[in-house]
Design an enzyme around this catalytic site. Structure first.
Site, short mmCIF file in Angstrom:
data_model
loop_
_atom_site.label_atom_id
_atom_site.label_comp_id
_atom_site.label_asym_id
_atom_site.label_seq_id
_atom_site.Cartn_x
_atom_site.Cartn_y
_atom_site.Cartn_z
N HIS A 93 -3.25 4.08 -2.74
CA HIS A 93 -4.24 3.23 -2.05
C HIS A 93 -4.88 3.99 -0.90
O HIS A 93 -6.07 3.89 -0.65
CB HIS A 93 -3.56 1.99 -1.47
N LEU A 130 0.82 -1.23 0.00
CA LEU A 130 0.00 0.00 0.00
C LEU A 130 0.85 1.27 0.00
O LEU A 130 1.87 1.36 0.67
CB LEU A 130 -0.95 0.03 1.21
N GLU A 176 -7.58 5.74 -11.15
CA GLU A 176 -7.53 6.09 -12.58
C GLU A 176 -6.14 5.80 -13.16
O GLU A 176 -5.97 5.76 -14.36
CB GLU A 176 -7.87 7.58 -12.77
O1 PAF Z 1 -5.09 -2.80 -9.21
C1 PAF Z 1 -4.84 -3.77 -8.47
O2 PAF Z 1 -4.27 -3.65 -7.40
C2 PAF Z 1 -5.26 -5.17 -8.91
O3 PAF Z 1 -5.19 -5.30 -10.28
C3 PAF Z 1 -6.64 -5.58 -8.40
C4 PAF Z 1 -7.75 -4.69 -8.96
C5 PAF Z 1 -6.67 -5.54 -6.89
C6 PAF Z 1 -6.96 -7.01 -8.84
O4 PAF Z 1 -6.02 -7.91 -8.35
#
Ligand code: PAF
Length: 521
Positions: free
Chosen positions: A37, A33, A155
């Protein structure tokens, strides 16, 4: 800190039972993260303020979306750090399942999704062959286990976002996809879990990617040509090995001529040492246009005004323009049957709709401020008739198109999406059942102190008005083929505006919303 860490599917099911099941704001991640995130989780948690919903963050490094020579094994895995960041950003629980929890019985026991060929033909899809199938498969699986109300995606991974939106719409799932703009570090490098692979020296080279994309977007705004080969050369000269630099349509992801397209995505993937970096910028020729059409009494004006204000768009009140001409005709006793006289009046017409210093709309006709005058009952009683005269319609449609050249507006009416702005980025047909409109009309009349006819009588009046509006020869009420229908029965004004903003977001990435680049267009 009250840490809820869910591991197994049973843990998840227990937690879901305790939370209000269908009220989950879900942020799927693969861990590692970072601030991107955190922004997703913070946005998700803003939705929990008004209701009883919760934010669930999943951490699952999905092997299905990695190619054989990719970094699945070394992908950053630090659950403690991820949990801390997620909780601090506002997560209520973290779900970190093992592979067996997501795909019990192994991958071969489960349905797999194939992302549409058209959406994975270009950009990352043409280099990472199975990637988007793997993403779609796991996202669908996660959604089916969590059954969220909304999911939150960045995005930054624009192609992924488009593919997941399509997945959800094709399967008719009721989950909403909320997206947030790319988050960048001070040196402009977009946050990515993979950035930690970069050595100090590599990092200083990596910033050539956002730098050149940013320069391209500035050059584009200044009407300068963009040469994709020059961008590639620049990246290579900075020791970045180019996978692709492509310009595609922002919605269907097929190659476009950026100088002809209103909004396009200029995206690039490069390798900096062993690290793959992905970034994009959006190129807009003009600011966006939103066309809102619909029958009388659907509540268009109220919501359009608020929507325009919220998004920093100009509210082009076409109704006010027809009212202004009606006022002029009445004021100067112009005989509308006398084609020549009417033509002369229209030729001399100088109509300006502008914002006052206080931010209110002002209507200026031939130098005179007639803002209040056009709302008189006398004007109201004749405006439909005047608006149906073809020369009046022609004159004002031409002026509206002229105003629309720079974009950045939302217009509301009956033929905006079909005649005035057929190239609007978002077209909405806002409507409500006759029953609902009759109810609203009765409410309005009550509030204004008028006697209310019966609901049946009002419904019949509305039906007749619809019939006349849709069958009249000049500018009939009609829904553009590419308009999205929004039926507002049972919705509050706030809910309608929220839906309009959601639809707008699907067309125009938030990255280029008013506070960002389009102010300078
Ligand atoms: O963007 C991400 O972190 C991944 O592609 C996801 C959407 C969690 C799917 O594994």
């Amino acid at each position: 800190m009250n840490l809820t860490l869910l591991k197994t599917q049973a843990d998840l099911d227990d937690w879901l039972r305790q939370s209000s099941n269908d009220q989950i704001n879900f942020v799927p991640t693969m861990g590692g993260l970072h601030k991107g995130h955190e922004a997703l989780i913070k946005t998700a948690s803003t939705f929990t303020q008004n209701d009883s919903s919760s934010v669930l963050v999943s951490i699952f490094v999905n092997p299905l979306q990695f190619g054989v020579n990719e970094d699945f094994k070394k992908y950053p895995r630090d659950l403690v750090s991820d949990c801390t960041k997620a909780y601090e950003a506002g997560a209520n629980a973290i779900w970190a399942p093992a592979f067996e929890d997501v795909f019990p019985g192994g991958e071969d026991s489960h349905f797999k999704i194939q992302a549409p060929l058209k959406l994975k033909k270009y950009l990352c899809g043409s280099y990472r062959k199975k990637h988007f199938d793997g993403v779609a498969t796991v996202v669908l699986r996660l959604i089916s286990l969590v059954r969220p109300k909304q999911i939150f995606l960045g995005e930054k991974d624009w192609q992924q976002l488009i593919i997941i939106r399509k997945l959800i719409s094709d399967l008719g799932l009721s989950v909403k996809v909320q997206s947030i703009p790319t988050i960048r570090d001070e040196d402009l490098l977009a946050y990515s879990s993979r950035n930690i692979y970069l050595s100090k020296e590599e990092r200083s080279k990596a910033i050539a990617l956002p730098k050149i994309l940013n320069e391209a977007s500035i050059a584009f705004k200044g009407n300068n040509p963009i040469d994709l080969e020059e961008i590639k050369d620049y990246l290579e000269s900075n020791d970045l090995s180019v996978e692709y630099v492509e310009a595609v349509d922002v919605k269907n992801l097929t190659p476009v001529n950026i100088h002809k397209s209103t909004i396009s995505l200029l995206a690039a993937a490069v390798h900096c040492g062993n690290t793959r970096l992905l970034d994009h910028t959006l190129l807009m020729k003009r600011k966006p246009i939103v066309a809102i059409d619909g029958p009388a009494g659907a509540g268009k004006s109220t919501v359009t005004k608020i929507f325009a204000k919220k998004l920093g768009l100009i509210y082009l009140d076409t109704g006010a323009m027809y009212r202004a001409v009606t006022w002029l005709i009445q004021q100067e006793s112009i005989n509308c049957e006398d084609v020549e006289i009417l033509k002369k009046a229209l030729n001399n017409l100088k109509l300006d709709i502008r914002l006052s210093n206080k931010g209110n709309q002002e209507v200026i006709l031939n130098g005179k401020n007639i803002t209040d005058k056009i709302r008189s009952p006398k004007v109201t009683s004749q405006v439909s008739q005047i608006a149906a005269i073809s020369s009046v319609r022609e004159k004002l449609t031409k002026q509206q198109k002229q105003i629309g050249l720079k974009g950045g507006l939302v217009a509301e009416g009956r033929d905006i999406g079909t005649t005035v702005f057929p190239n609007a980025e978002l077209k909405v047909f806002l409507t409500a059942s006759t029953k609902e409109r009759a109810k609203r009309r009765a409410e309005d009349m009550k509030n204004q102190g008028f006697n209310q006819p019966s609901l049946i009588a009002l419904e019949n009046q509305i039906k007749e008005r619809d019939r006349l509006d849709s069958t009249r020869e000049i500018a009939p009420l009609s829904q553009a083929k590419d308009a999205k229908e929004l039926i507002t029965d049972g919705m509050s004004i706030e809910e309608v505006i929220e839906s309009l903003i959601y639809m707008f977001k699907e067309e125009i990435p938030e990255e280029v919303w008013p506070t960002k680049s389009w102010q300078s267009l």
